[in-house]
Design an enzyme around this catalytic site. Structure first.
Site, short mmCIF file in Angstrom:
data_model
loop_
_atom_site.label_atom_id
_atom_site.label_comp_id
_atom_site.label_asym_id
_atom_site.label_seq_id
_atom_site.Cartn_x
_atom_site.Cartn_y
_atom_site.Cartn_z
N ASN A 48 0.85 -1.18 0.00
CA ASN A 48 0.00 0.00 0.00
C ASN A 48 0.89 1.24 0.00
O ASN A 48 1.76 1.39 0.86
CB ASN A 48 -0.91 -0.02 1.23
CG ASN A 48 -1.93 1.08 1.23
OD1 ASN A 48 -1.59 2.25 1.16
ND2 ASN A 48 -3.19 0.71 1.34
N HIS A 59 -3.43 0.76 -3.41
CA HIS A 59 -3.50 -0.27 -2.39
C HIS A 59 -2.45 -1.33 -2.67
O HIS A 59 -1.87 -1.35 -3.76
CB HIS A 59 -4.89 -0.89 -2.37
CG HIS A 59 -5.94 0.00 -1.78
ND1 HIS A 59 -7.18 -0.47 -1.43
CD2 HIS A 59 -5.95 1.32 -1.48
CE1 HIS A 59 -7.91 0.52 -0.94
NE2 HIS A 59 -7.18 1.62 -0.97
N GLU A 61 -2.59 -4.53 -3.37
CA GLU A 61 -2.85 -5.37 -4.54
C GLU A 61 -2.66 -4.59 -5.83
O GLU A 61 -2.14 -5.12 -6.81
CB GLU A 61 -4.28 -5.95 -4.48
CG GLU A 61 -4.55 -6.82 -3.27
CD GLU A 61 -5.03 -6.06 -2.04
OE1 GLU A 61 -5.54 -6.71 -1.12
OE2 GLU A 61 -4.91 -4.81 -1.99
N CYS A 86 -10.13 -4.98 -0.41
CA CYS A 86 -11.30 -4.10 -0.43
C CYS A 86 -12.06 -4.37 -1.72
O CYS A 86 -11.60 -5.13 -2.59
CB CYS A 86 -10.86 -2.64 -0.35
SG CYS A 86 -10.06 -2.06 -1.88
#
Length: 153
Positions: A48, A59, A61, A86
């Site tokens: 992140n 983020h 990912e 998320c």
């Protein structure tokens, strides 16, 4: 499709995601890390960087996938992440047709699991105490930053 298990504490790919999360925290950011794996090799990794890059969408990912670069297909990959994704990251996983997500923990944040599974993604929650502790320590130290990251007040 849903699985929760007590996986071995030293999964090399989850350890790489944890290392990314710790790096992000050491830079003043949010401790969430991710790696993308194909054929037993890491092809992308990240953490992140919302704070470090003043980004709304960087983020863990998203940074990992950005660092992996363009791929012809993601159908033979597995993404590891220290925290349940998320909805933004889960949507990207679904869009890219990544078939499996290995999650370090979902106790501190777990809202996208049903969404991922409803789109055919296998979610394996490793429920690692190390990941839970890392997030709890961060949330306690930086509640305003955490609430900003998950868009809560």
């Amino acid at each position: 499709m849903s699985t929760t298990n007590t996986a071995p504490a030293k999964d090399e790919f989850m350890q790489a995601a944890i290392d990314e999360a710790r790096l992000g925290r050491s830079q003043g950011g949010i401790p969430i890390g991710s790696v993308l794996v194909r054929d037993g090799k890491i092809i992308g990794q990240g953490h992140n960087k919302r704070v470090q890059e003043d980004s709304a969408i960087k983020h863990g990912e998203m940074d990992c996938l950005t660092n992996a670069g363009r791929q012809r297909s993601y159908r033979d990959t597995v993404i590891y992440t220290t925290l349940m994704p998320c909805y933004m990251c889960a949507g990207t996983i679904v869009q890219f047709k990544i078939p499996k997500v290995m999650v370090g923990e979902s106790r501190t944040f777990g809202e996208s699991r049903a969404f991922l599974e409803s789109h055919g993604v296998e979610v394996v929650d490793m429920d690692m105490q190390e990941c839970v502790d890392m997030m709890n320590e961060f949330i306690e130290a930086e509640p305003a930053l955490w609430n900003e990251d998950i868009m809560e007040e």
